[in-house]
Write a protein that holds these residues in place. Structure first.
Motif, PDB file in Angstrom:
ATOM      1  N   LEU A 117       0.821  -1.211   0.000  1.00  0.00           N
ATOM      2  CA  LEU A 117       0.000   0.000   0.000  1.00  0.00           C
ATOM      3  C   LEU A 117       0.856   1.261   0.000  1.00  0.00           C
ATOM      4  N   HIS A 118       1.999   1.222   0.700  1.00  0.00           N
ATOM      5  CA  HIS A 118       2.931   2.352   0.646  1.00  0.00           C
ATOM      6  C   HIS A 118       3.497   2.510  -0.759  1.00  0.00           C
ATOM      7  N   PHE A 119       3.811   1.396  -1.392  1.00  0.00           N
ATOM      8  CA  PHE A 119       4.333   1.436  -2.759  1.00  0.00           C
ATOM      9  C   PHE A 119       3.302   2.033  -3.715  1.00  0.00           C
ATOM     10  N   LYS A 120       2.060   1.702  -3.514  1.00  0.00           N
ATOM     11  CA  LYS A 120       0.982   2.214  -4.372  1.00  0.00           C
ATOM     12  C   LYS A 120       0.918   3.736  -4.323  1.00  0.00           C
ATOM     13  N   GLN A 121       1.220   4.312  -3.178  1.00  0.00           N
ATOM     14  CA  GLN A 121       1.115   5.756  -3.014  1.00  0.00           C
ATOM     15  C   GLN A 121       2.150   6.535  -3.812  1.00  0.00           C
ATOM     16  N   LEU A 122       3.138   5.850  -4.366  1.00  0.00           N
ATOM     17  CA  LEU A 122       4.171   6.521  -5.158  1.00  0.00           C
ATOM     18  C   LEU A 122       3.671   6.960  -6.528  1.00  0.00           C
ATOM     19  N   PHE A 123       2.520   6.440  -6.959  1.00  0.00           N
ATOM     20  CA  PHE A 123       2.136   6.585  -8.357  1.00  0.00           C
ATOM     21  C   PHE A 123       0.767   7.225  -8.555  1.00  0.00           C
ATOM     22  N   THR A 124       0.663   7.859  -9.701  1.00  0.00           N
ATOM     23  CA  THR A 124      -0.641   8.210 -10.250  1.00  0.00           C
ATOM     24  C   THR A 124      -0.891   7.253 -11.414  1.00  0.00           C
ATOM     25  N   PHE A 125      -2.132   7.135 -11.836  1.00  0.00           N
ATOM     26  CA  PHE A 125      -2.477   6.249 -12.931  1.00  0.00           C
ATOM     27  C   PHE A 125      -2.714   7.064 -14.200  1.00  0.00           C
ATOM     28  N   SER A 126      -1.999   6.705 -15.254  1.00  0.00           N
ATOM     29  CA  SER A 126      -2.153   7.386 -16.541  1.00  0.00           C
ATOM     30  C   SER A 126      -2.141   6.341 -17.644  1.00  0.00           C
ATOM     31  N   GLU A 127      -3.184   6.289 -18.423  1.00  0.00           N
ATOM     32  CA  GLU A 127      -3.257   5.323 -19.518  1.00  0.00           C
ATOM     33  C   GLU A 127      -2.091   5.495 -20.485  1.00  0.00           C
ATOM     34  N   PHE A 128      -1.647   6.736 -20.657  1.00  0.00           N
ATOM     35  CA  PHE A 128      -0.552   7.014 -21.576  1.00  0.00           C
ATOM     36  C   PHE A 128       0.758   6.374 -21.108  1.00  0.00           C
ATOM     37  N   ALA A 129       0.897   6.148 -19.787  1.00  0.00           N
ATOM     38  CA  ALA A 129       2.126   5.555 -19.247  1.00  0.00           C
ATOM     39  C   ALA A 129       2.368   4.152 -19.789  1.00  0.00           C
ATOM     40  N   SER A 130       1.303   3.472 -20.197  1.00  0.00           N
ATOM     41  CA  SER A 130       1.432   2.109 -20.738  1.00  0.00           C
ATOM     42  C   SER A 130       0.967   2.051 -22.190  1.00  0.00           C
ATOM     43  N   TYR A 131       1.098   3.176 -22.874  1.00  0.00           N
ATOM     44  CA  TYR A 131       0.614   3.288 -24.246  1.00  0.00           C
ATOM     45  C   TYR A 131       1.255   2.248 -25.161  1.00  0.00           C
ATOM     46  N   ASP A 132       2.585   2.044 -25.009  1.00  0.00           N
ATOM     47  CA  ASP A 132       3.286   1.100 -25.875  1.00  0.00           C
ATOM     48  C   ASP A 132       2.794  -0.326 -25.699  1.00  0.00           C
ATOM     49  N   LEU A 191       4.715 -13.199  -0.279  1.00  0.00           N
ATOM     50  CA  LEU A 191       4.564 -12.650  -1.611  1.00  0.00           C
ATOM     51  C   LEU A 191       5.779 -13.050  -2.445  1.00  0.00           C
ATOM     52  N   ILE A 192       5.562 -13.859  -3.478  1.00  0.00           N
ATOM     53  CA  ILE A 192       6.669 -14.355  -4.294  1.00  0.00           C
ATOM     54  C   ILE A 192       6.609 -13.875  -5.738  1.00  0.00           C
ATOM     55  N   GLY A 193       5.436 -13.379  -6.173  1.00  0.00           N
ATOM     56  CA  GLY A 193       5.289 -12.903  -7.548  1.00  0.00           C
ATOM     57  C   GLY A 193       4.623 -11.539  -7.589  1.00  0.00           C
ATOM     58  N   PHE A 194       5.156 -10.667  -8.458  1.00  0.00           N
ATOM     59  CA  PHE A 194       4.715  -9.271  -8.486  1.00  0.00           C
ATOM     60  C   PHE A 194       4.689  -8.840  -9.950  1.00  0.00           C
ATOM     61  N   ASP A 195       3.491  -8.785 -10.544  1.00  0.00           N
ATOM     62  CA  ASP A 195       3.354  -8.444 -11.958  1.00  0.00           C
ATOM     63  C   ASP A 195       2.486  -7.200 -12.119  1.00  0.00           C
ATOM     64  N   LEU A 196       3.156  -6.060 -12.266  1.00  0.00           N
ATOM     65  CA  LEU A 196       2.454  -4.806 -12.528  1.00  0.00           C
ATOM     66  C   LEU A 196       2.784  -4.286 -13.923  1.00  0.00           C
ATOM     67  N   SER A 197       3.077  -5.204 -14.828  1.00  0.00           N
ATOM     68  CA  SER A 197       3.326  -4.778 -16.205  1.00  0.00           C
ATOM     69  C   SER A 197       2.068  -4.145 -16.785  1.00  0.00           C
ATOM     70  N   CYS A 198       2.268  -3.110 -17.603  1.00  0.00           N
ATOM     71  CA  CYS A 198       1.154  -2.459 -18.322  1.00  0.00           C
ATOM     72  C   CYS A 198       0.063  -1.980 -17.372  1.00  0.00           C
ATOM     73  N   SER A 199       0.466  -1.349 -16.263  1.00  0.00           N
ATOM     74  CA  SER A 199      -0.480  -0.995 -15.196  1.00  0.00           C
ATOM     75  C   SER A 199      -0.710   0.507 -15.028  1.00  0.00           C
ATOM     76  N   TRP A 200      -0.315   1.298 -16.046  1.00  0.00           N
ATOM     77  CA  TRP A 200      -0.576   2.734 -16.052  1.00  0.00           C
ATOM     78  C   TRP A 200       0.208   3.498 -14.978  1.00  0.00           C
ATOM     79  N   LEU A 201       1.284   2.949 -14.473  1.00  0.00           N
ATOM     80  CA  LEU A 201       2.006   3.593 -13.372  1.00  0.00           C
ATOM     81  C   LEU A 201       2.811   4.787 -13.866  1.00  0.00           C
ATOM     82  N   GLN A 202       2.626   5.914 -13.228  1.00  0.00           N
ATOM     83  CA  GLN A 202       3.353   7.141 -13.534  1.00  0.00           C
ATOM     84  C   GLN A 202       3.983   7.644 -12.243  1.00  0.00           C
ATOM     85  N   GLY A 203       5.328   7.669 -12.204  1.00  0.00           N
ATOM     86  CA  GLY A 203       6.018   8.098 -10.988  1.00  0.00           C
ATOM     87  C   GLY A 203       7.441   7.557 -10.984  1.00  0.00           C
ATOM     88  N   THR A 204       8.069   7.547  -9.833  1.00  0.00           N
ATOM     89  CA  THR A 204       9.436   7.030  -9.713  1.00  0.00           C
ATOM     90  C   THR A 204       9.518   6.071  -8.526  1.00  0.00           C
TER      91      THR A 204
END
Length: 306
Positions: A46-61, A98-111
């Motif tokens: 949940l702390h990690f989630k707070q680092l990002f905003t969601f933008s569809e353009f972030a996963s445009y490719d 937690l052994i697997g973490f797949d947030l590919s193509c998830s609209w993440l915008q941030g650092t």
């Protein structure tokens, strides 16, 4: 009173977060970090989630290139629910780690800063953050703390700078994807040490990573376990050592769009290998034309006059 309850519930995670903030530069820190309890793993997410905003353009490719349908996976992450059921999360069925973490193509915008709570998830074996926008930030050395990791995909993440040496600590890694980070570069000494340390590596994808200063001889240091090496448009320069075609388990080698790369004829060798060459190949006055039957024939080269 509510503040005291919150503090008591979060104290362990806050202590670990402080330790990560003050010790992230230490090479021995990951080895002394205690695994998070189940509740703390949820809080770290949940702390990690707070680092990002969601933008569809972030996963445009991701959508443009047809990899998969992109959507904000983190929207399903809600406090008070079972984090093992959250989108993109895989847990050990026995211990709940937690052994697997797949947030590919998830609209993440941030650092992702070096002290991110992501790096507290020490049980991770699979990590995929491909095709999000991390805003030209550096690839954090914190990724080197996942010593149990077998799969790491940071392709298309809008990273920049050098590939960190801390990735050398991922001795169990079998698949490494750093492709399509146009502003990431590799130096010869990093390639040599990657090859030396990652003895279990089977797949290495570096498409569009700047390797213009890399000595091509350093590619010969990779383990015999390597099956796939993808170097599309890496600005490779010089003459490719012919011995790379003789790596015993190499099945796919991609070299296309490296216009300064020279490849010379080596004749036949004793196994099938799928090779994609640069558009321009040559030995002074001659070019090399490539043909291959992947199931029945060894790779062959044919000369024709330019």
């Amino acid at each position: 009173m509510r503040w005291l309850i919150w503090l008591s519930q979060h104290f362990h995670l806050l202590l670990l977060f402080y330790s990560l903030s003050t010790s992230s530069s230490s090479s021995s820190f990951a080895s002394t970090l205690k695994p998070l309890r189940s509740q703390d793993q949820q809080l770290a997410l949940l702390h990690f989630k707070q680092l990002f905003t969601f933008s569809e353009f972030a996963s445009y490719d991701c959508d443009l290139l047809g990899y998969q349908h992109s959507y904000p996976k983190m929207e399903s992450w809600k406090k008070g629910t079972d984090y093992c059921s959250w989108d993109g999360i895989t847990c050990d069925r026995v211990k709940g780690n937690l052994i697997g973490f797949d947030l590919s193509c998830s609209w993440l915008q941030g650092t992702i800063p070096p002290n991110s709570t992501l790096f507290l998830l020490s049980h991770l074996q699979y990590l995929n953050l491909a095709f999000n926008d991390f805003d030209f930030s550096l690839i954090s050395s914190g990724f080197g703390q996942f010593t149990r990791l077998r799969y790491l995909n940071l392709s298309g993440c809008v990273f920049s700078g050098q590939v960190p040496l801390r990735l050398l600590r991922l001795s169990l890694l079998a698949s490494l994807y750093l492709s399509q980070n146009h502003f990431v570069s590799l130096e010869t000494f990093v390639v040599r040490r990657l090859a030396k340390n990652l003895k279990m590596l089977r797949e290495l994808h570096l498409d569009l990573v700047d390797m213009s200063s890399v000595s091509l001889r350093s590619l010969m240091n990779f383990s015999s376990s390597l099956t796939t090496l993808s170097l599309f448009n890496c600005e490779l320069q010089g003459t490719l050592p012919v011995d790379i075609f003789r790596l015993p388990n190499l099945l796919t080698l991609t070299l296309t769009s490296n216009i300064e790369l020279r490849v010379f004829s080596i004749g036949k060798f004793d196994k099938s290998l799928k090779v994609q060459f640069p558009h321009q190949l040559g030995t002074s006055r001659k070019l090399l034309k490539f043909s291959s039957d992947l199931t029945t024939s060894p790779v062959k080269f044919h000369h024709f006059q330019s």
